[in-house]
Design a protein around this motif. Structure first.
Motif, PDB file in Angstrom:
ATOM      1  N   LEU A  37       0.824  -1.211   0.000  1.00 19.23           N
ATOM      2  CA  LEU A  37       0.000   0.000   0.000  1.00 19.23           C
ATOM      3  C   LEU A  37       0.864   1.269   0.000  1.00 19.23           C
ATOM      4  N   GLN A  38       1.993   1.227   0.685  1.00 17.09           N
ATOM      5  CA  GLN A  38       2.904   2.376   0.655  1.00 17.09           C
ATOM      6  C   GLN A  38       3.518   2.554  -0.731  1.00 17.09           C
ATOM      7  N   LEU A  39       3.864   1.438  -1.383  1.00 15.45           N
ATOM      8  CA  LEU A  39       4.356   1.524  -2.764  1.00 15.45           C
ATOM      9  C   LEU A  39       3.283   2.110  -3.679  1.00 15.45           C
ATOM     10  N   LYS A  40       2.051   1.631  -3.506  1.00 12.10           N
ATOM     11  CA  LYS A  40       0.938   2.135  -4.311  1.00 12.10           C
ATOM     12  C   LYS A  40       0.785   3.646  -4.146  1.00 12.10           C
ATOM     13  N   ASP A  41       0.854   4.108  -2.900  1.00 11.93           N
ATOM     14  CA  ASP A  41       0.694   5.535  -2.636  1.00 11.93           C
ATOM     15  C   ASP A  41       1.808   6.370  -3.245  1.00 11.93           C
ATOM     16  N   SER A  42       3.014   5.819  -3.313  1.00 13.11           N
ATOM     17  CA  SER A  42       4.144   6.608  -3.812  1.00 13.11           C
ATOM     18  C   SER A  42       4.297   6.569  -5.328  1.00 13.11           C
ATOM     19  N   ILE A  43       3.715   5.590  -5.989  1.00 11.73           N
ATOM     20  CA  ILE A  43       3.926   5.428  -7.435  1.00 11.73           C
ATOM     21  C   ILE A  43       3.455   6.643  -8.214  1.00 11.73           C
ATOM     22  N   ASN A  44       2.260   7.079  -7.993  1.00 12.00           N
ATOM     23  CA  ASN A  44       1.714   8.212  -8.745  1.00 12.00           C
ATOM     24  C   ASN A  44       1.305   9.352  -7.815  1.00 12.00           C
ATOM     25  N   LYS A  45       2.099   9.567  -6.789  1.00 15.42           N
ATOM     26  CA  LYS A  45       1.842  10.653  -5.856  1.00 15.42           C
ATOM     27  C   LYS A  45       1.834  11.977  -6.611  1.00 15.42           C
ATOM     28  N   HIS A  46       0.953  12.869  -6.257  1.00 14.29           N
ATOM     29  CA  HIS A  46       0.798  14.183  -6.891  1.00 14.29           C
ATOM     30  C   HIS A  46       0.261  14.073  -8.314  1.00 14.29           C
ATOM     31  N   ALA A  85       3.646   1.029 -14.150  1.00 14.82           N
ATOM     32  CA  ALA A  85       2.659   1.486 -13.174  1.00 14.82           C
ATOM     33  C   ALA A  85       2.714   2.993 -12.930  1.00 14.82           C
ATOM     34  N   ARG A  86       3.808   3.642 -13.267  1.00 12.04           N
ATOM     35  CA  ARG A  86       3.984   5.065 -12.963  1.00 12.04           C
ATOM     36  C   ARG A  86       3.575   5.933 -14.145  1.00 12.04           C
ATOM     37  N   ASP A  87       2.898   7.021 -13.839  1.00 11.63           N
ATOM     38  CA  ASP A  87       2.543   8.037 -14.826  1.00 11.63           C
ATOM     39  C   ASP A  87       3.842   8.706 -15.286  1.00 11.63           C
ATOM     40  N   SER A  88       4.198   8.556 -16.546  1.00 16.11           N
ATOM     41  CA  SER A  88       5.490   9.043 -17.047  1.00 16.11           C
ATOM     42  C   SER A  88       5.620  10.564 -16.967  1.00 16.11           C
ATOM     43  N   SER A  89       4.507  11.286 -16.909  1.00 12.78           N
ATOM     44  CA  SER A  89       4.590  12.748 -16.827  1.00 12.78           C
ATOM     45  C   SER A  89       5.124  13.229 -15.474  1.00 12.78           C
ATOM     46  N   LEU A  90       5.206  12.327 -14.488  1.00 14.64           N
ATOM     47  CA  LEU A  90       5.685  12.694 -13.162  1.00 14.64           C
ATOM     48  C   LEU A  90       7.205  12.727 -13.068  1.00 14.64           C
ATOM     49  N   LEU A 111       9.751  -4.272 -12.122  1.00 15.17           N
ATOM     50  CA  LEU A 111       9.620  -2.833 -11.915  1.00 15.17           C
ATOM     51  C   LEU A 111       9.917  -2.088 -13.216  1.00 15.17           C
ATOM     52  N   SER A 112       9.770  -2.744 -14.335  1.00 16.15           N
ATOM     53  CA  SER A 112      10.144  -2.149 -15.617  1.00 16.15           C
ATOM     54  C   SER A 112       9.232  -0.984 -16.000  1.00 16.15           C
ATOM     55  N   ASP A 113       9.813  -0.055 -16.739  1.00 17.65           N
ATOM     56  CA  ASP A 113       9.105   1.084 -17.319  1.00 17.65           C
ATOM     57  C   ASP A 113       8.370   1.919 -16.281  1.00 17.65           C
ATOM     58  N   ASN A 114       9.101   2.322 -15.239  1.00 18.01           N
ATOM     59  CA  ASN A 114       8.510   3.138 -14.175  1.00 18.01           C
ATOM     60  C   ASN A 114       9.288   4.410 -13.883  1.00 18.01           C
ATOM     61  N   GLN A 115      10.283   4.729 -14.703  1.00 19.83           N
ATOM     62  CA  GLN A 115      11.074   5.951 -14.518  1.00 19.83           C
ATOM     63  C   GLN A 115      11.803   5.949 -13.173  1.00 19.83           C
ATOM     64  N   ILE A 116      12.210   4.769 -12.693  1.00 16.66           N
ATOM     65  CA  ILE A 116      12.910   4.676 -11.417  1.00 16.66           C
ATOM     66  C   ILE A 116      14.359   5.104 -11.611  1.00 16.66           C
ATOM     67  N   GLY A 117      14.862   5.878 -10.677  1.00 19.82           N
ATOM     68  CA  GLY A 117      16.251   6.315 -10.720  1.00 19.82           C
ATOM     69  C   GLY A 117      16.893   6.203  -9.357  1.00 19.82           C
ATOM     70  N   GLY A 118      18.213   6.211  -9.348  1.00 22.12           N
ATOM     71  CA  GLY A 118      18.943   6.251  -8.091  1.00 22.12           C
ATOM     72  C   GLY A 118      19.520   4.934  -7.654  1.00 22.12           C
TER      73      GLY A 118
END
Length: 197
Positions: A37-46, A85-90, A111-118
């Motif tokens: 649920l925490q992952l869900k909340d952070s994926i497309n926050k804002h 899962a992530r909105d790419s505009s974020l 976790l592919s195609d989610n704009q993850i960095g770091g």
């Protein structure tokens, strides 16, 4: 009469066993559900966008949620599919990597195609000792921490395509091959690189 009584006992034991297997199975572990649920909340926050699969992440039993597979006997999460899962505009996403530590029996993570960095995000995956398959393709990674390949001793499949990996990637892979006789089904040509070595 004794034979009838014995059959009644066997029948009752069978009924209870079948009932427990199909209707009384445990729900997923609380700490795993909370981490999801925490992952869900952070994926497309804002963002108003919600990945259609995540909309169905409701209820107490995360083993019943789409994109989540649990081991039937322990009710532990063994597979998580969060591709695209992530909105790419974020822009770039830096998920809380410590959340993955909750999944002690995780075998497959996409976790592919989610704009993850770091780098820190990847280090958070280094403790997943049972991980067999890891898909990190189409993200924003520029480097791999050494622990990713050296600590994940069960890892059989690793997808890194579509990232911006730099540095001594061949050296890191050779070091991994020397440390164990594990086959990694990817070629360096599968890894898109900018500023190669």
């Amino acid at each position: 009469m004794r034979g009838l009584h014995a059959y009644s006992i066997v029948g009752a034991v069978l009924f209870v066993s079948v009932y427990c297997c199909f209707y009384g199975a445990q729900a997923c572990l609380k700490e795993e559900r909370e981490a999801l649920l925490q992952l869900k909340d952070s994926i497309n926050k804002h963002s108003n966008a919600t990945y259609y699969v995540l909309e169905d992440w409701v209820g107490e039993d995360c083993c019943q949620w789409p994109a989540i597979i649990c081991f039937s006997s322990s009710s532990r999460v063994i597979e998580i599919f969060l591709n695209s899962a992530r909105d790419s505009s974020l822009g770039v996403w830096y998920p809380n990597a410590t959340l993955f530590a909750q999944f002690k029996e995780l075998e497959s993570l996409d976790l592919s195609d989610n704009q993850i960095g770091g780098w820190v995000v990847l280090e958070g995956l280094c403790g997943l000792k049972n991980l067999l398959s890891l898909n990190l393709g189409d993200n924003k990674f520029e480097a791999l921490p050494p622990c990713l390949l050296s600590n994940l001793s069960a890892l059989e499949v690793l997808f890194l395509y579509g990232n911006y990996l730099k540095g001594d990637l061949p050296g890191l892979l050779k070091q991994c091959e020397k440390s164990r006789s594990r086959f990694f089904p990817f070629r360096l040509s599968d890894v898109e690189q900018t500023e190669v070595f």
